[in-house]
Design a protein around this motif. Structure first.
Motif, PDB file in Angstrom:
ATOM      1  N   THR A 254       0.806  -1.229   0.000  1.00  0.00           N
ATOM      2  CA  THR A 254       0.000   0.000   0.000  1.00  0.00           C
ATOM      3  C   THR A 254       0.834   1.271   0.000  1.00  0.00           C
ATOM      4  O   THR A 254       0.295   2.347  -0.225  1.00  0.00           O
ATOM      5  CB  THR A 254      -0.913   0.051   1.236  1.00  0.00           C
TER       6      THR A 254
ATOM      7  N   SER B 241      -9.144   7.013   3.057  1.00  0.00           N
ATOM      8  CA  SER B 241      -8.317   6.344   2.053  1.00  0.00           C
ATOM      9  C   SER B 241      -7.415   5.289   2.690  1.00  0.00           C
ATOM     10  O   SER B 241      -7.300   4.165   2.186  1.00  0.00           O
ATOM     11  CB  SER B 241      -7.461   7.369   1.308  1.00  0.00           C
ATOM     12  N   TYR B 242      -6.786   5.636   3.799  1.00  0.00           N
ATOM     13  CA  TYR B 242      -5.895   4.692   4.477  1.00  0.00           C
ATOM     14  C   TYR B 242      -6.659   3.472   4.972  1.00  0.00           C
ATOM     15  O   TYR B 242      -6.196   2.332   4.845  1.00  0.00           O
ATOM     16  CB  TYR B 242      -5.187   5.363   5.654  1.00  0.00           C
TER      17      TYR B 242
ATOM     18  N   GLN C   3      -7.535   1.254   1.977  1.00  0.00           N
ATOM     19  CA  GLN C   3      -6.357   0.521   1.508  1.00  0.00           C
ATOM     20  C   GLN C   3      -6.020  -0.634   2.444  1.00  0.00           C
ATOM     21  O   GLN C   3      -5.705  -1.742   1.993  1.00  0.00           O
ATOM     22  CB  GLN C   3      -5.155   1.462   1.400  1.00  0.00           C
TER      23      GLN C   3
ATOM     24  N   ARG D  37      -8.593  -3.486   2.016  1.00  0.00           N
ATOM     25  CA  ARG D  37      -8.325  -4.273   0.802  1.00  0.00           C
ATOM     26  C   ARG D  37      -7.141  -5.211   1.017  1.00  0.00           C
ATOM     27  O   ARG D  37      -7.172  -6.358   0.578  1.00  0.00           O
ATOM     28  CB  ARG D  37      -8.041  -3.347  -0.383  1.00  0.00           C
TER      29      ARG D  37
END
Length: 88
Positions: A29, A55-56, A59, A62
């Motif tokens: 990432t 966003s973090y 990520q 995922r």
């Protein structure tokens, strides 16, 4: 100061159960290990804030195969930040 994270925030358990290291996630990432540790601890104040946190978390989710929508929603519910500023 690190807190235990919000109720239901068990991302470290999910990650370790799947045998994924923080270093592997950092490599995949490009997030710092310290950022990943803050996410796992639910220490959102250690993150830059706003849309970056979303966003973090996405990520990270995922990378561990977790439902990113659920983690973001849990973050929004437990965060002290104004939810309207976190629209995605």
């Amino acid at each position: 100061m690190t807190n235990p994270g919000p109720d239901g925030w068990s991302v470290a358990t999910i990650r370790s159960t799947k045998g994924i290291s923080l270093e592997q996630i950092a490599s995949d990432t490009k997030l710092k290990v310290s950022t990943l540790k803050a996410i796992e601890a639910g220490d959102f104040e250690a993150l830059p804030g706003g849309i970056y946190n979303i966003s973090y978390i996405r990520q990270y989710a995922r990378a561990i195969g977790a439902d990113e929508g659920s983690l973001v929603e849990l973050y929004r519910k437990t965060s002290r930040i104004n939810p309207q500023s976190l629209a995605s």
